[in-house]
Scaffold this motif. Structure first.
Motif, PDB file in Angstrom:
ATOM      1  N   SER B 229     -25.904   8.019  26.802  1.00 59.92           N
ATOM      2  CA  SER B 229     -25.733   9.046  25.606  1.00 59.92           C
ATOM      3  C   SER B 229     -24.832  10.061  26.038  1.00 59.92           C
ATOM      4  O   SER B 229     -24.674  10.362  27.250  1.00 59.92           O
ATOM      5  N   THR B 230     -24.445  10.790  24.877  1.00 60.40           N
ATOM      6  CA  THR B 230     -23.393  11.853  25.358  1.00 60.40           C
ATOM      7  C   THR B 230     -24.174  13.179  25.732  1.00 60.40           C
ATOM      8  O   THR B 230     -25.088  13.534  25.492  1.00 60.40           O
ATOM      9  N   TYR B 231     -23.279  13.848  26.442  1.00 59.21           N
ATOM     10  CA  TYR B 231     -23.808  15.192  27.274  1.00 59.21           C
ATOM     11  C   TYR B 231     -24.285  16.247  26.031  1.00 59.21           C
ATOM     12  O   TYR B 231     -25.274  16.905  26.230  1.00 59.21           O
ATOM     13  N   ARG B 232     -23.558  16.320  25.082  1.00 59.45           N
ATOM     14  CA  ARG B 232     -23.699  17.458  24.325  1.00 59.45           C
ATOM     15  C   ARG B 232     -24.998  17.461  23.546  1.00 59.45           C
ATOM     16  O   ARG B 232     -26.035  18.365  23.655  1.00 59.45           O
ATOM     17  N   HIS B 233     -25.650  16.264  22.941  1.00 59.87           N
ATOM     18  CA  HIS B 233     -26.797  16.453  22.214  1.00 59.87           C
ATOM     19  C   HIS B 233     -27.770  15.247  22.359  1.00 59.87           C
ATOM     20  O   HIS B 233     -28.995  15.494  22.364  1.00 59.87           O
ATOM     21  N   GLN B 234     -27.073  14.012  22.666  1.00 58.79           N
ATOM     22  CA  GLN B 234     -27.980  13.153  22.936  1.00 58.79           C
ATOM     23  C   GLN B 234     -29.076  12.784  24.041  1.00 58.79           C
ATOM     24  O   GLN B 234     -29.925  11.989  24.055  1.00 58.79           O
ATOM     25  N   ILE B 235     -28.266  13.473  25.149  1.00 58.41           N
ATOM     26  CA  ILE B 235     -29.472  13.230  26.387  1.00 58.41           C
ATOM     27  C   ILE B 235     -30.724  13.959  26.205  1.00 58.41           C
ATOM     28  O   ILE B 235     -31.791  13.702  26.705  1.00 58.41           O
ATOM     29  N   MET B 236     -30.728  15.353  25.433  1.00 57.31           N
ATOM     30  CA  MET B 236     -31.740  16.367  25.730  1.00 57.31           C
ATOM     31  C   MET B 236     -33.052  15.907  25.401  1.00 57.31           C
ATOM     32  O   MET B 236     -34.090  16.241  25.743  1.00 57.31           O
ATOM     33  N   PRO B 237     -33.096  15.167  24.190  1.00 60.51           N
ATOM     34  CA  PRO B 237     -34.482  14.586  23.709  1.00 60.51           C
ATOM     35  C   PRO B 237     -35.181  13.718  24.927  1.00 60.51           C
ATOM     36  O   PRO B 237     -36.499  13.636  24.902  1.00 60.51           O
ATOM     37  N   TYR B 238     -34.484  13.196  25.767  1.00 62.97           N
ATOM     38  CA  TYR B 238     -35.206  12.267  26.660  1.00 62.97           C
ATOM     39  C   TYR B 238     -35.722  12.862  27.911  1.00 62.97           C
ATOM     40  O   TYR B 238     -36.994  12.394  28.079  1.00 62.97           O
ATOM     41  N   PRO B 239     -35.535  14.168  28.363  1.00 65.34           N
ATOM     42  CA  PRO B 239     -36.329  14.448  29.261  1.00 65.34           C
ATOM     43  C   PRO B 239     -37.717  15.092  29.009  1.00 65.34           C
ATOM     44  O   PRO B 239     -38.824  15.277  29.639  1.00 65.34           O
ATOM     45  N   ASP B 240     -37.923  15.182  27.578  1.00 60.11           N
ATOM     46  CA  ASP B 240     -39.370  15.554  27.019  1.00 60.11           C
ATOM     47  C   ASP B 240     -40.242  14.095  27.364  1.00 60.11           C
ATOM     48  O   ASP B 240     -41.477  14.327  27.448  1.00 60.11           O
ATOM     49  N   ARG B 241     -39.672  13.138  27.494  1.00 64.18           N
ATOM     50  CA  ARG B 241     -40.420  11.961  27.839  1.00 64.18           C
ATOM     51  C   ARG B 241     -40.785  11.403  29.115  1.00 64.18           C
ATOM     52  O   ARG B 241     -41.299  10.544  29.483  1.00 64.18           O
ATOM     53  N   TRP B 242     -40.309  12.400  30.070  1.00 68.66           N
ATOM     54  CA  TRP B 242     -40.578  12.094  31.654  1.00 68.66           C
ATOM     55  C   TRP B 242     -41.950  12.565  31.803  1.00 68.66           C
ATOM     56  O   TRP B 242     -42.671  11.854  31.754  1.00 68.66           O
ATOM     57  N   ASP B 243     -42.075  13.818  31.830  1.00 70.47           N
ATOM     58  CA  ASP B 243     -43.244  14.378  32.345  1.00 70.47           C
ATOM     59  C   ASP B 243     -43.801  14.904  30.740  1.00 70.47           C
ATOM     60  O   ASP B 243     -43.752  16.114  30.535  1.00 70.47           O
ATOM     61  N   TYR B 244     -44.559  13.993  30.197  1.00 71.10           N
ATOM     62  CA  TYR B 244     -44.583  14.406  28.794  1.00 71.10           C
ATOM     63  C   TYR B 244     -45.863  14.970  28.551  1.00 71.10           C
ATOM     64  O   TYR B 244     -46.380  15.344  27.364  1.00 71.10           O
ATOM     65  N   ALA B 256     -30.529  20.699  31.331  1.00 70.64           N
ATOM     66  CA  ALA B 256     -29.587  21.660  30.802  1.00 70.64           C
ATOM     67  C   ALA B 256     -28.929  22.432  32.233  1.00 70.64           C
ATOM     68  O   ALA B 256     -27.963  22.612  32.329  1.00 70.64           O
ATOM     69  N   ARG B 257     -29.699  22.595  33.437  1.00 68.02           N
ATOM     70  CA  ARG B 257     -29.095  23.305  34.556  1.00 68.02           C
ATOM     71  C   ARG B 257     -27.902  22.368  34.965  1.00 68.02           C
ATOM     72  O   ARG B 257     -27.091  22.809  35.344  1.00 68.02           O
ATOM     73  N   ALA B 258     -28.410  21.053  35.442  1.00 69.77           N
ATOM     74  CA  ALA B 258     -27.103  20.208  35.823  1.00 69.77           C
ATOM     75  C   ALA B 258     -26.230  20.107  34.764  1.00 69.77           C
ATOM     76  O   ALA B 258     -24.975  20.132  35.417  1.00 69.77           O
ATOM     77  N   ALA B 259     -26.411  19.975  33.678  1.00 72.14           N
ATOM     78  CA  ALA B 259     -25.167  19.735  32.906  1.00 72.14           C
ATOM     79  C   ALA B 259     -24.381  20.892  32.575  1.00 72.14           C
ATOM     80  O   ALA B 259     -23.130  21.128  32.315  1.00 72.14           O
ATOM     81  N   GLU B 260     -24.956  22.194  32.591  1.00 68.55           N
ATOM     82  CA  GLU B 260     -24.553  23.341  32.224  1.00 68.55           C
ATOM     83  C   GLU B 260     -23.569  23.674  33.584  1.00 68.55           C
ATOM     84  O   GLU B 260     -22.593  24.362  33.588  1.00 68.55           O
ATOM     85  N   ARG B 476     -17.429  20.782  21.089  1.00 65.99           N
ATOM     86  CA  ARG B 476     -18.423  19.792  20.410  1.00 65.99           C
ATOM     87  C   ARG B 476     -18.547  18.564  21.231  1.00 65.99           C
ATOM     88  O   ARG B 476     -19.390  17.955  21.292  1.00 65.99           O
ATOM     89  N   THR B 477     -17.556  18.345  22.050  1.00 64.33           N
ATOM     90  CA  THR B 477     -17.564  17.007  22.739  1.00 64.33           C
ATOM     91  C   THR B 477     -17.297  17.675  24.309  1.00 64.33           C
ATOM     92  O   THR B 477     -16.259  18.351  24.615  1.00 64.33           O
ATOM     93  N   LEU B 478     -18.298  17.259  25.284  1.00 69.60           N
ATOM     94  CA  LEU B 478     -18.019  17.544  26.507  1.00 69.60           C
ATOM     95  C   LEU B 478     -17.394  16.456  27.455  1.00 69.60           C
ATOM     96  O   LEU B 478     -18.253  15.210  27.247  1.00 69.60           O
ATOM     97  N   ARG B 479     -16.366  16.784  28.122  1.00 68.28           N
ATOM     98  CA  ARG B 479     -15.946  15.668  28.822  1.00 68.28           C
ATOM     99  C   ARG B 479     -15.490  16.112  30.158  1.00 68.28           C
ATOM    100  O   ARG B 479     -14.325  16.769  30.698  1.00 68.28           O
ATOM    101  N   PRO B 480     -16.370  16.127  31.267  1.00 66.57           N
ATOM    102  CA  PRO B 480     -16.293  16.795  32.398  1.00 66.57           C
ATOM    103  C   PRO B 480     -15.016  15.936  33.172  1.00 66.57           C
ATOM    104  O   PRO B 480     -14.983  14.761  33.003  1.00 66.57           O
ATOM    105  N   ASP B 481     -14.303  16.402  34.146  1.00 68.75           N
ATOM    106  CA  ASP B 481     -13.634  15.607  34.842  1.00 68.75           C
ATOM    107  C   ASP B 481     -14.034  14.503  35.557  1.00 68.75           C
ATOM    108  O   ASP B 481     -14.949  14.422  35.981  1.00 68.75           O
ATOM    109  N   ASP B 482     -13.206  13.482  35.751  1.00 73.31           N
ATOM    110  CA  ASP B 482     -13.486  12.437  36.270  1.00 73.31           C
ATOM    111  C   ASP B 482     -13.932  12.615  37.862  1.00 73.31           C
ATOM    112  O   ASP B 482     -13.464  13.419  38.421  1.00 73.31           O
TER     113      ASP B 482
END
Lengths: 363, 553
Positions: B229-244, B256-260, B476-482
């Motif tokens: 999934s892409t950093y910008r939007h697609q990953i964020m819904p998943y964490p809700d499903r860990w400790d639900y 958010a902290r790691a990606a920011e 809009r698109t996040l591409r951190p350095d390789d």
């Protein structure tokens, strides 16, 4: 069962026999059977109200919920669909169960509790005295019947071929042994007061007024005469019938459902039934031994039939068990045994000795 | 503090060069991870290196073990921190041969490595030498291949021969020696496991001789889902499903902290306050449920306490629903802020929260009367499920479990993020090390969370209307350095929830690893319950407050 003592008040079988115009042995047999049938049905009706309806309502009230309220007034008619539901479920017989005993256990449990009611004086309802038999050793007999229940639990636990059931059965034995002795010893202290094991005599001995304050007389119920014994008996009784905080043999969250894990459908209903009748029997013993049987608490209320008072007392005990269920944590099995052998046993013997001394010296 | 750690009163602060000198010739290369120096070591010197870092530099917390495969090698990363100062972090990078990935196990140094390495073996396929019990942990024993390795064939059928699926239970478990033990399966369908945990217990009478947790019933490939999934939007819904269990916002914050930090995104102060408030509300809801289910485990029936706890949790849920529009899967955080501002009318929203916070002390008093003040409960929980601090540290226990064992460790204070360091609150530590302490910690943390929420709404209420900036400008698109790598953790409801991300130059992570606090905490179960009675094991399990969604991911 011992010879029936002659009573000023006729027992239920005799009244029935008289009504039918029978006498002698046929009268005793027919009267006894019809009487037993009536009393068993009274108890089963009370259980039917308690199990599917009252228990839900009471627990809901304790835990901030609403519970059944759609079918009938206060949801009372839920009893019928619930009965149909429970009885129509599939009876699953697991592989490897020990067939005869696995089938017998659910019958023995409610039967043992129902038998106990044979000697309980349940008071008058109009001209009818609801009391099946009044043997001289009534108190001993009722305890003997009640203890058969642990046999049923062991049978169920052992025959189920399930480790959780086995643990439940083993716990049931350990618990029953640990608490039956204090229970009976405490009851003995009452017997010393009353001077008899006969149920009607124990009730009659509580008929006088203990003392009078400002015109209100406190009856000489043994709960007031010896509150210490009353509390001891209450605690031991809770353990004897396996209610919280002593519901160790079932202990959901630990051993799933204990001895009844493998039972479903009718067999489950029978167990459930048996447990409730046991609670009522426990309440009935409490009422007879400590709460003046079917007597009204104050003379002014004596116009209400004794049977009504008796039912109220039984249900008060039922309410108490449900209250404990909603509020008290369960003790651990080793702690339970410890409380039984190190605490209750010692206290009950101390109570017995003290009572004997007091009765011997003063009275 | 363990005796073998000669730690001075103040926490040492070593530069990367000091550490390299300490490790000496064990180091064969250097890497630079964001906020942690990385040392590359040979795969047969793992124990030696970690031992030196633990004993001589004070890195006593093996937070996470990440495994991944590159084009030319396999790699295990040991993320080390200090319980006394988690801002100090070091990554020990252990490359392993591509053809024959063998690496030394760290189990002898940190007990927590046991499960983490099993997971690495299971998903990536690295073999760990000297590991006490290298088996699959999340996937079934019969699984073919290692799903996160590069040559894994997604299309390979996982249908295995019948013999593989033969009943794993033997016909008769009685051993030939005269042992009196009994094997008992507790779960996956058991009233006390609150989820699909399977505990294999060996009983000696009613006492536990050994327990072993069998995980993975709820494994949903969350790491791989995030990697796709892409950093910008697609990953964020998943964490809700860990400790639900209502801890959704806390989990979202971990990502958010790691990606920011990875993408250098600033978060506006106003959004930070909203995040802090939301996260603490989640913590309250999660702790209420923990209290209720713990009561359920010890009390044994659906008692008043369970219903009261659910009642209070429900009120928090209502507030969270007002805030996020959702009750369970909030998806409220965005990189650089939150998705929308507080609900209108704001006064009513604040009023609701205030009303709730006003009632709370009374409710907590009720809990203390019913639960912590109850003699039977004290009889049941004090001195049972004992987890000494040294053991807790070795297992990487965090959160209320660690704080109930007297370890003063809370990332909100020790590695501040959000708005926590501006607010006035306390870290709760109890040193009873038993079930009761963990219960007390949770109940007091609810009070502290309420304090934080109260301060947050005071701030939010007075915030100037034209400065209510809920999101910073994020491309809009996040591409951190390789090849940039980051490991970041936040204080979730159950403990340290960490995320490791390796960027590979695309808009999706090259490797996304979740460090679940429940996973590490659950590992302590045998330590707490061996030799105890079955009910105490159940109570200990309840006091760990695991959520299988987070354990299995």
């Amino acid at each position: 069962m011992g010879a029936l003592a002659l009573q000023t008040e006729q027992l239920l079988p005799e009244q029935i026999a008289e009504l039918l115009g029978l006498s002698g042995v046929p009268g005793e047999i027919v009267g006894g059977l019809i009487g037993a049938f009536l009393i068993a049905n009274i108890m089963l009706t009370m259980t039917a109200i308690a199990g599917p309806w009252a228990k839900r309502k009471i627990t809901a009230a304790f835990t901030d919920r609403i519970a059944v309220n759609r079918i009938g007034p206060f949801g009372l008619l839920i009893i019928i669909p619930d009965a149909v539901r429970l009885l129509s479920k599939e009876l699953i017989v697991p592989e490897g169960v020990d067939r005869p005993s696995w089938d017998l256990a659910p019958i023995i449990l409610p039967a043992s509790a129902l038998l106990g009611f044979a000697v309980i004086p349940m008071g008058d309802l109009g001209p009818v005295n609801i009391h099946l038999a009044d043997p001289e050793a009534g108190l001993a007999i009722v305890f003997a019947f009640a203890s058969i229940a642990s046999v049923a639990l062991v049978m169920a636990g052992y025959a189920s071929n399930n480790k959780y059931s086995l643990m439940g059965g083993l716990r049931a034995v350990a618990q029953n042994i640990a608490y039956e002795i204090p229970l009976i010893i405490t009851a003995l202290s009452v017997v010393i007061f009353a001077g008899t094991l006969q149920m009607s005599e124990i009730v009659a001995a509580q008929g006088t007024a203990l003392f009078t304050i400002a015109g209100v007389s406190i009856p000489a119920w043994y709960a007031f005469v010896n509150p210490f014994a009353f509390v001891l008996f209450l605690v031991a009784n809770m353990a004897e019938i396996g209610r919280n905080p002593f519901d160790i043999p079932e202990a959901p969250t630990e051993i799933v459902a204990g001895y009844q894990t493998e039972y479903s459908s009718v067999y489950f209903v029978l167990f459930y039934l048996g447990e409730f009748i046991h609670i009522f029997l426990g309440g009935a013993i409490m009422a007879v031994v400590f709460l003046g049987g079917a007597a009204a608490p104050i003379p002014a209320l004596e116009f209400i039939p004794g049977f009504v008072w008796f039912v109220i007392k039984i249900w008060a005990f039922f309410l108490f068990t449900q209250w404990c269920r909603s509020a008290l944590p369960r003790v651990r099995i080793d702690q339970l045994i410890e409380i039984g052998w190190k605490g209750m046993l010692v206290l009950s013997f101390a109570n017995l000795v003290l009572t004997a001394i007091i009765v011997g010296v003063i009275i | 503090m363990s005796l073998e750690e000669p730690l001075p009163d103040t926490v040492q602060e070593q530069s990367a060069d000091d550490l390299e000198a300490l490790l000496g010739d064990l180091v064969i290369g250097r890497e630079e991870h964001i906020n942690a120096p990385g040392f590359v070591i040979r795969p047969d010197t793992v124990q030696e290196s970690l031992r030196r870092l633990r004993d001589d530099a004070g890195f006593d917390h093996l937070s996470c073990v990440t495994a991944q495969e590159y084009e030319d090698r396999f790699e295990s990363i040991y993320h080390l921190k200090k319980f006394d100062d988690p801002t100090q972090e070091v990554s020990v990078v252990v490359p392993a041969d591509k053809e024959n990935p063998v690496s030394q196990s760290a189990d002898a140094v940190f007990r927590t490595a046991d499960w983490h390495e099993r997971e690495a073996y299971d998903l990536v396929g690295i073999q760990y030498e000297d590991h006490p019990d290298l088996r699959r942990i999340l996937l079934p024993d019969t699984w073919q291949g290692h799903p996160l390795s590069m040559d894994y064939d997604q299309d390979q059928p996982q249908i295995v021969a019948l013999r593989e699926h033969a009943n794993p239970l033997q016909e008769d478990h009685r051993s030939e020696t005269d042992s009196d033990t009994m094997f008992l399966n507790i779960g996956p369908h058991h009233p006390a496991t609150h989820g699909v945990l399977h505990v294999k217990a060996t009983l000696e009478g009613e006492q536990i001789a050994d327990v072993e947790s069998d995980l993975g019933y709820l494994h949903r490939c969350e790491e791989q889902l995030c990697q796709n999934s892409t950093y910008r939007h697609q990953i964020m819904p998943y964490p809700d499903r860990w400790d639900y269990i209502s801890a959704g916002l806390l989990n979202e914050w971990a990502y958010a902290r790691a990606a920011e930090d990875l993408n250098d995104i600033e978060v506006p102060e106003y959004a930070q306050i909203i995040r802090t408030m939301g996260a603490e509300l989640c913590r309250m809801a999660a702790h209420f449920l923990a209290l209720g289910t713990f009561a359920l485990d010890v009390y044994g029936d659906f008692t008043a306490i369970f219903m009261y706890a659910i009642r209070d949790r429900e009120e928090v849920q209502n507030i969270l629903e007002d805030l996020t529009g959702q009750r369970l899967m909030f998806n409220y955080f965005r990189l650089g802020g939150v998705v929308w501002d507080l609900p209108e009318p704001r006064d009513e929203f604040f009023e609701n929260i205030r009303d709730y916070l006003d009632e709370l002390p009374e409710h907590l008093e009720e809990y203390h009367d019913l639960v912590t003040g109850n003699e039977i409960l004290q009889l049941r929980t004090i001195g049972t499920g004992v987890l000494p601090p040294e053991v807790a540290k070795s297992y990487g226990a965090t959160g209320p479990v660690a704080r109930g064992s007297g370890i003063d460790y809370d990332l909100r204070r020790d590695d501040p993020y959000g708005y926590y360091d501006e607010l006035d609150w306390d870290v709760i530590v109890e040193d009873g090390c038993d079930n009761y302490s963990r219960l007390l910690v949770r109940m007091q943390e609810v009070e502290q969370s309420a304090r934080i929420v109260e301060q947050c709404i005071d701030l939010l209420e007075d915030w100037p209307e034209d400065e209510r900036n809920i999101q910073s400008n994020v491309p809009r698109t996040l591409r951190p350095d390789d090849d940039t790598e980051i490991y970041r953790a936040v204080e979730g409801a159950k403990g340290e929830l960490g995320i490791y991300i390796r960027a590979d130059g695309t808009d999706k992570p090259g490797r996304f690893k979740i460090r679940s606090p429940c996973f590490s905490n659950l590992q302590t179960l045998p330590e707490m319950s061996n030799g105890e009675y079955v009910p105490d094991m159940i109570a200990a399990l309840g006091s760990l407050d695991i959520v299988l969604g987070e354990v299995d991911r």
